[in-house]
Design an enzyme around this catalytic site. Sequence first.
Site, short mmCIF file in Angstrom:
data_model
loop_
_atom_site.label_atom_id
_atom_site.label_comp_id
_atom_site.label_asym_id
_atom_site.label_seq_id
_atom_site.Cartn_x
_atom_site.Cartn_y
_atom_site.Cartn_z
N SER A 25 57.65 70.90 40.00
CA SER A 25 57.54 72.25 40.53
C SER A 25 56.98 72.31 41.94
CB SER A 25 56.69 73.13 39.61
OG SER A 25 55.32 72.73 39.68
N THR A 57 63.82 73.10 42.88
CA THR A 57 62.77 72.97 41.86
C THR A 57 62.51 74.38 41.33
OG1 THR A 57 60.58 72.03 41.36
CG2 THR A 57 60.84 73.08 43.53
N TYR A 58 61.33 74.61 40.80
CA TYR A 58 60.97 75.95 40.34
C TYR A 58 59.57 76.27 40.84
CZ TYR A 58 58.51 73.33 36.68
OH TYR A 58 57.69 72.46 36.01
N GLY A 73 55.58 66.45 41.69
CA GLY A 73 56.53 65.62 40.96
C GLY A 73 57.45 64.87 41.91
N ALA A 74 58.66 64.60 41.47
CA ALA A 74 59.62 63.83 42.27
C ALA A 74 59.85 64.47 43.64
CB ALA A 74 60.94 63.70 41.52
N ALA A 75 59.78 65.79 43.72
CA ALA A 75 59.99 66.49 45.00
C ALA A 75 58.93 66.13 46.03
CB ALA A 75 60.02 68.00 44.77
#
Length: 126
Positions: A25, A57-58, A73-75
């Site tokens: 997120s 993402t969100y 996260g991955a982002a």
Amino acid sequence: MVRTMLQGKLHRVKVTQSDLNYEGSCAIDQDFLNAAGILQYEAIDIYNVDNGQRFSTYAIAAEPGSKIISVNGAAARCACVGDTLIICSYVQIPDEQARTHHPRVVYFEGANQMKRLAKSVPVQVA
């Protein structure tokens, strides 16, 4: 026909945190979410002005008034602290409504200071 239109935009916010180990997120100051009409858990697209990365993402809410923009996260591999981002949400609406639709655009300057709110993106001139 249904069209996908810009609904809300946070223009030129700065990344304040980046946490690779968070579950995902993008945490965004609740005041910023409210100004742009973006809801918690809503899908968002993020455009990194500094490195050209574009990712989805969100949104999750960060404490109101905190000025937090935390890419998680991955982002987190796509944005570093201090990077300038454009964060957008989109809405699907019927063609008739799309022709009169106005997005909520929030412009920022400096250290995530809200500068102004607009209902359109300026026309680009030569």
